[in-house]
Design a protein around this motif. Structure first.
Motif, PDB file in Angstrom:
ATOM      1  N   GLN A 327       0.831  -1.207   0.000  1.00  0.00           N
ATOM      2  CA  GLN A 327       0.000   0.000   0.000  1.00  0.00           C
ATOM      3  C   GLN A 327       0.865   1.258   0.000  1.00  0.00           C
ATOM      4  OE1 GLN A 327      -2.874  -0.179   3.111  1.00  0.00           O
ATOM      5  NE2 GLN A 327      -3.844   1.711   2.489  1.00  0.00           N
ATOM      6  N   LEU A 328       1.919   1.239   0.842  1.00  0.00           N
ATOM      7  CA  LEU A 328       2.820   2.403   0.953  1.00  0.00           C
ATOM      8  C   LEU A 328       3.438   2.741  -0.413  1.00  0.00           C
ATOM      9  CD1 LEU A 328       5.521   2.861   3.709  1.00  0.00           C
ATOM     10  CD2 LEU A 328       6.074   3.268   1.367  1.00  0.00           C
ATOM     11  N   PHE A 329       4.095   1.725  -1.029  1.00  0.00           N
ATOM     12  CA  PHE A 329       4.793   2.014  -2.289  1.00  0.00           C
ATOM     13  C   PHE A 329       3.800   2.256  -3.431  1.00  0.00           C
ATOM     14  CE2 PHE A 329       8.341  -0.220  -0.031  1.00  0.00           C
ATOM     15  CZ  PHE A 329       9.191   0.877   0.012  1.00  0.00           C
ATOM     16  N   SER A 330       2.624   1.600  -3.374  1.00  0.00           N
ATOM     17  CA  SER A 330       1.615   1.824  -4.428  1.00  0.00           C
ATOM     18  C   SER A 330       1.158   3.281  -4.397  1.00  0.00           C
ATOM     19  CB  SER A 330       0.393   0.933  -4.220  1.00  0.00           C
ATOM     20  OG  SER A 330       0.744  -0.396  -4.388  1.00  0.00           O
ATOM     21  N   ASN A 331       0.946   3.818  -3.188  1.00  0.00           N
ATOM     22  CA  ASN A 331       0.502   5.215  -3.090  1.00  0.00           C
ATOM     23  C   ASN A 331       1.543   6.157  -3.690  1.00  0.00           C
ATOM     24  OD1 ASN A 331      -1.736   4.318  -1.814  1.00  0.00           O
ATOM     25  ND2 ASN A 331      -1.370   5.310   0.144  1.00  0.00           N
ATOM     26  N   ILE A 332       2.823   5.867  -3.420  1.00  0.00           N
ATOM     27  CA  ILE A 332       3.873   6.759  -3.927  1.00  0.00           C
ATOM     28  C   ILE A 332       3.957   6.671  -5.460  1.00  0.00           C
ATOM     29  CG2 ILE A 332       6.368   7.194  -3.922  1.00  0.00           C
ATOM     30  CD1 ILE A 332       6.399   6.422  -0.993  1.00  0.00           C
ATOM     31  N   ILE A 333       3.897   5.440  -5.984  1.00  0.00           N
ATOM     32  CA  ILE A 333       3.961   5.269  -7.447  1.00  0.00           C
ATOM     33  C   ILE A 333       2.700   5.881  -8.086  1.00  0.00           C
ATOM     34  CG2 ILE A 333       4.012   3.554  -9.335  1.00  0.00           C
ATOM     35  CD1 ILE A 333       6.619   3.513  -7.873  1.00  0.00           C
ATOM     36  N   GLY A 334       1.558   5.653  -7.444  1.00  0.00           N
ATOM     37  CA  GLY A 334       0.297   6.203  -7.963  1.00  0.00           C
ATOM     38  C   GLY A 334       0.369   7.726  -8.037  1.00  0.00           C
ATOM     39  N   ASN A 335       0.955   8.354  -7.008  1.00  0.00           N
ATOM     40  CA  ASN A 335       1.097   9.817  -7.007  1.00  0.00           C
ATOM     41  C   ASN A 335       2.039  10.274  -8.120  1.00  0.00           C
ATOM     42  OD1 ASN A 335      -0.603  10.295  -4.918  1.00  0.00           O
ATOM     43  ND2 ASN A 335       0.978  10.576  -3.367  1.00  0.00           N
ATOM     44  N   ALA A 336       3.137   9.516  -8.319  1.00  0.00           N
ATOM     45  CA  ALA A 336       4.098   9.897  -9.359  1.00  0.00           C
ATOM     46  C   ALA A 336       3.396   9.907 -10.722  1.00  0.00           C
ATOM     47  CB  ALA A 336       5.274   8.926  -9.370  1.00  0.00           C
ATOM     48  N   ILE A 337       2.437   9.004 -10.906  1.00  0.00           N
ATOM     49  CA  ILE A 337       1.691   8.967 -12.175  1.00  0.00           C
ATOM     50  C   ILE A 337       0.687  10.130 -12.211  1.00  0.00           C
ATOM     51  CG2 ILE A 337       0.096   7.611 -13.595  1.00  0.00           C
ATOM     52  CD1 ILE A 337       1.430   5.071 -12.408  1.00  0.00           C
ATOM     53  N   VAL A 359      17.409   0.443   5.680  1.00  0.00           N
ATOM     54  CA  VAL A 359      17.581   0.557   4.237  1.00  0.00           C
ATOM     55  C   VAL A 359      16.658   1.676   3.780  1.00  0.00           C
ATOM     56  CG1 VAL A 359      16.118  -1.477   3.957  1.00  0.00           C
ATOM     57  CG2 VAL A 359      17.301  -0.623   2.013  1.00  0.00           C
ATOM     58  N   VAL A 360      17.226   2.562   2.942  1.00  0.00           N
ATOM     59  CA  VAL A 360      16.449   3.712   2.491  1.00  0.00           C
ATOM     60  C   VAL A 360      16.138   3.523   1.001  1.00  0.00           C
ATOM     61  CG1 VAL A 360      16.369   6.230   2.280  1.00  0.00           C
ATOM     62  CG2 VAL A 360      17.633   5.171   4.168  1.00  0.00           C
ATOM     63  N   TYR A 361      14.857   3.364   0.687  1.00  0.00           N
ATOM     64  CA  TYR A 361      14.429   3.223  -0.702  1.00  0.00           C
ATOM     65  C   TYR A 361      14.091   4.615  -1.228  1.00  0.00           C
ATOM     66  CZ  TYR A 361      13.966  -1.606   0.758  1.00  0.00           C
ATOM     67  OH  TYR A 361      14.224  -2.853   1.259  1.00  0.00           O
ATOM     68  N   SER A 362      14.551   4.924  -2.452  1.00  0.00           N
ATOM     69  CA  SER A 362      14.256   6.240  -3.038  1.00  0.00           C
ATOM     70  C   SER A 362      13.432   6.046  -4.308  1.00  0.00           C
ATOM     71  CB  SER A 362      15.528   6.975  -3.438  1.00  0.00           C
ATOM     72  OG  SER A 362      16.520   6.772  -2.483  1.00  0.00           O
ATOM     73  N   ILE A 363      12.353   6.795  -4.390  1.00  0.00           N
ATOM     74  CA  ILE A 363      11.510   6.744  -5.586  1.00  0.00           C
ATOM     75  C   ILE A 363      11.545   8.141  -6.192  1.00  0.00           C
ATOM     76  CG2 ILE A 363       9.185   6.281  -6.490  1.00  0.00           C
ATOM     77  CD1 ILE A 363       9.888   4.913  -3.141  1.00  0.00           C
ATOM     78  N   ARG A 364      12.246   8.241  -7.331  1.00  0.00           N
ATOM     79  CA  ARG A 364      12.443   9.561  -7.957  1.00  0.00           C
ATOM     80  C   ARG A 364      11.540   9.682  -9.175  1.00  0.00           C
ATOM     81  NH1 ARG A 364      16.748  13.029  -8.180  1.00  0.00           N
ATOM     82  NH2 ARG A 364      17.924  11.624  -6.823  1.00  0.00           N
ATOM     83  N   ASP A 365      10.837  10.827  -9.282  1.00  0.00           N
ATOM     84  CA  ASP A 365      10.046  11.062 -10.501  1.00  0.00           C
ATOM     85  C   ASP A 365      10.456  12.394 -11.108  1.00  0.00           C
ATOM     86  OD1 ASP A 365       8.420  13.295  -9.551  1.00  0.00           O
ATOM     87  OD2 ASP A 365       7.314  11.866  -8.311  1.00  0.00           O
ATOM     88  N   ASN A 366      10.076  12.598 -12.360  1.00  0.00           N
ATOM     89  CA  ASN A 366      10.370  13.889 -13.006  1.00  0.00           C
ATOM     90  C   ASN A 366       9.054  14.635 -13.224  1.00  0.00           C
ATOM     91  OD1 ASN A 366       9.324  12.240 -14.972  1.00  0.00           O
ATOM     92  ND2 ASN A 366      10.597  13.048 -16.611  1.00  0.00           N
ATOM     93  N   GLY A 367       8.188  14.536 -12.207  1.00  0.00           N
ATOM     94  CA  GLY A 367       6.845  15.127 -12.311  1.00  0.00           C
ATOM     95  C   GLY A 367       6.826  16.621 -12.043  1.00  0.00           C
ATOM     96  N   MET A 368       5.637  17.121 -11.658  1.00  0.00           N
ATOM     97  CA  MET A 368       5.469  18.577 -11.512  1.00  0.00           C
ATOM     98  C   MET A 368       6.188  19.141 -10.280  1.00  0.00           C
ATOM     99  SD  MET A 368       1.475  18.755 -10.344  1.00  0.00           S
ATOM    100  CE  MET A 368       0.849  18.198 -11.901  1.00  0.00           C
ATOM    101  N   GLY A 369       6.581  18.267  -9.334  1.00  0.00           N
ATOM    102  CA  GLY A 369       7.290  18.736  -8.146  1.00  0.00           C
ATOM    103  C   GLY A 369       6.351  19.423  -7.165  1.00  0.00           C
ATOM    104  N   ILE A 370       6.877  19.718  -5.982  1.00  0.00           N
ATOM    105  CA  ILE A 370       6.042  20.314  -4.925  1.00  0.00           C
ATOM    106  C   ILE A 370       6.750  21.556  -4.397  1.00  0.00           C
ATOM    107  CG2 ILE A 370       4.899  19.873  -2.685  1.00  0.00           C
ATOM    108  CD1 ILE A 370       5.448  16.828  -3.337  1.00  0.00           C
ATOM    109  N   ASP A 371       6.011  22.643  -4.292  1.00  0.00           N
ATOM    110  CA  ASP A 371       6.593  23.879  -3.787  1.00  0.00           C
ATOM    111  C   ASP A 371       6.980  23.719  -2.313  1.00  0.00           C
ATOM    112  OD1 ASP A 371       6.440  26.976  -4.849  1.00  0.00           O
ATOM    113  OD2 ASP A 371       6.508  26.758  -2.650  1.00  0.00           O
ATOM    114  N   GLN A 372       8.100  24.370  -1.952  1.00  0.00           N
ATOM    115  CA  GLN A 372       8.646  24.287  -0.595  1.00  0.00           C
ATOM    116  C   GLN A 372       7.602  24.485   0.502  1.00  0.00           C
ATOM    117  OE1 GLN A 372      11.755  23.533  -1.027  1.00  0.00           O
ATOM    118  NE2 GLN A 372      12.205  23.191   1.137  1.00  0.00           N
ATOM    119  N   ARG A 373       6.691  25.433   0.271  1.00  0.00           N
ATOM    120  CA  ARG A 373       5.742  25.778   1.353  1.00  0.00           C
ATOM    121  C   ARG A 373       4.711  24.676   1.610  1.00  0.00           C
ATOM    122  NH1 ARG A 373       1.384  28.720  -1.705  1.00  0.00           N
ATOM    123  NH2 ARG A 373       2.249  28.527  -3.795  1.00  0.00           N
ATOM    124  N   HIS A 374       4.627  23.708   0.687  1.00  0.00           N
ATOM    125  CA  HIS A 374       3.668  22.610   0.905  1.00  0.00           C
ATOM    126  C   HIS A 374       4.343  21.365   1.475  1.00  0.00           C
ATOM    127  CE1 HIS A 374       0.537  24.702  -1.237  1.00  0.00           C
ATOM    128  NE2 HIS A 374       1.342  24.882  -2.260  1.00  0.00           N
TER     129      HIS A 374
END
Ligand code: ADP
Length: 435
Positions: A327-337, A359-374
């Motif tokens: 569920q955790l990783f699905s939510n992150i991948i779903g958001n990246a889409i 262990v630190v897993y990193s999920i990197r996307d090239n999406g719209m990004g999030i402004d610092q204030r959010h």
């Protein structure tokens, strides 16, 4: 070496060089005498021992610092060596040194502890934690654990390291205070989740009533309409009532229904979040590679439609509950889409890094990004950066992600740059743990 029974001349002195630098010199010489015993000459050598002197001084200083540190640490530090039987098998261990904290915490004086074997020192039948300690001493691989020590009613966090083959050191920190706070937070969280569950569950039934009675109200309005269709009703009254029944009542009912639907969604969200928190976990080693391939397979249709590129590195395993981590990783991948940049091809890069016991897993996307204030707020329940966005969800996904990471004694954070993309870092446990 002395000649003719003379003592050697052995001394150290300091000389100021011509450039002003001070040098330490060691002189070693003997007196040579003739047959009648008269001194005729001295034979000897001078060494410049300045560097050696500096090294000795530095060593003495660092030893002093270490001793002060060792002595004043609140952590208990104990050095031990394994004790072997005739066949070369370790069967016990002996304390070779300890600091002041050891005496303060255990009440055993240093002089009474040094040289004692574990079973004698701790008055136990078998040496405490022998399997773990001997493994560290023999393999050199460090080990860390927390334990509750009943006689003292204290929790300790213990790191075991091997400074040299067949020896090991334990560094013990009293974490009773931290544990108590953790337990309190845990109990409060549980209480909150219970409230959340009860509130979201119980609030649903009045909502169902509002929905039901609103429908009945609509029916009553329809009945009134039928009654006023009677020609004996004066035209003026009929026209007023028509306005109320055709416009005012349906308009109010529309607002009631849409508010009920919204409230239903909120309650379902709260219920979902509280269920996630209350889920009993089955913790085992998880093949995260397999899990990611499963999740990507689940999103296969969308990813193929978008012509997305997904790179998954060789990922180390971790411990956790498979359903919750899915569920955790699905939510992150779903958001990246969902939050991709529609002007470029979606790229997803999934990597991992081992950091000691995590262990630190990193999920990197090239999406719209999030402004610092959010960035701080996106983990809050129902928080949406831009609710008007067509793909925007219910603002629940990341609060569930955070709750799942916390349930796994893990952490989650994000780095993001608007217009460039985001990286979500999920820190989980590499070894078995208890919730
Ligand atoms: P939702 O369930 O509505 O998608 P989330 O809790 O998952 O909400 O996310 C909260 C907000 O964080 C979203 O409204 C979105 O704006 C932002 N967000 C989450 N993931 C990403 C991402 N990968 N890229 C850009 N924005 C994101």
């Amino acid at each position: 070496m002395a000649i003719n029974g003379e003592k050697e001349f052995n001394t150290e002195f300091r000389v100021v060089w011509r450039d002003g630098s001070i040098h330490n010199i060691r002189a070693l010489a003997v007196v040579q005498r003739d047959d009648s015993g008269r001194p005729v000459r001295m034979i000897g050598t001078n060494w410049d021992i300045t560097l050696q002197k500096h090294a000795e001084e530095a060593l003495r200083e660092s030893e002093e610092k270490l001793n002060t540190l060792f002595g004043s640490m609140t952590e208990m530090v104990v050095l031990n060596e394994l004790v072997f039987d005739e066949s070369g098998q370790p069967f016990n261990y002996r304390l070779t040194d300890c600091n002041n904290a050891f005496s303060t915490i255990t009440g055993i004086e240093k002089e009474n502890a040094i040289g004692k074997i574990a079973t004698e020192l701790y008055q136990t039948e078998t040496p405490p934690f022998f399997t773990e300690y001997s493994r560290v001493a023999l393999t050199g691989v460090s080990y860390e654990y927390t334990t509750y020590f009943e006689p003292m009613d204290k929790y300790f966090s213990i790191s075991v390291v091997s400074p040299k083959k067949n020896t090991f050191a334990t560094i013990t920190t009293d974490i009773t205070g931290i544990r108590e706070i953790q337990n309190e937070i845990f109990a409060k969280n549980e209480e909150l989740e219970n409230y959340l569950y009860i509130a979201s569950h119980d609030l649903r039934s009045p909502l169902v009533n509002i929905q039901g009675f609103s429908r009945r109200l609509q029916k009553h309005a329809d009945s009134i309409k039928e009654i006023i269709s009677d020609p004996s009703i004066p035209a003026g009254i009929k026209s007023d009532l028509d306005h109320i029944l055709d416009e005012d009542v349906p308009k109010s009912l529309k607002y009631i229904f849409s508010s009920v639907t919204k409230m239903e969604a909120l309650l379902a969200g709260l219920l979902h979040l509280s269920r996630t928190g209350r889920t009993l976990m089955t913790i085992r080693e998880i093949d995260i590679n397999k899990l990611f391939h499963l999740i990507i397979g689940h999103y296969n249709f969308q990813l193929t439609e978008l012509n997305a590129v997904v790179n998954i590195s060789e990922l180390p395993t971790c411990y956790g509950d498979e359903n919750l981590l899915n569920q955790l990783f699905s939510n992150i991948i779903g958001n990246a889409i969902k939050y991709r940049d529609k002007n470029r091809q979606l790229l997803l890069d999934i990597t991992a890094q081992i950091e000691f016991r995590k262990v630190v897993y990193s999920i990197r996307d090239n999406g719209m990004g999030i402004d610092q204030r959010h960035l701080e707020k996106i983990w809050d329940i129902f928080y949406k950066v831009d609710a008007s966005q067509p793909d925007a969800g219910d603002g629940l996904g990341l609060s569930i992600v955070k709750r799942i990471a916390e349930k796994h004694n893990g952490r989650i954070r994000v780095e993001s740059e608007p217009g460039k993309g985001s990286v979500f870092f999920v820190e989980l446990q590499r070894f078995e743990f208890a919730e």
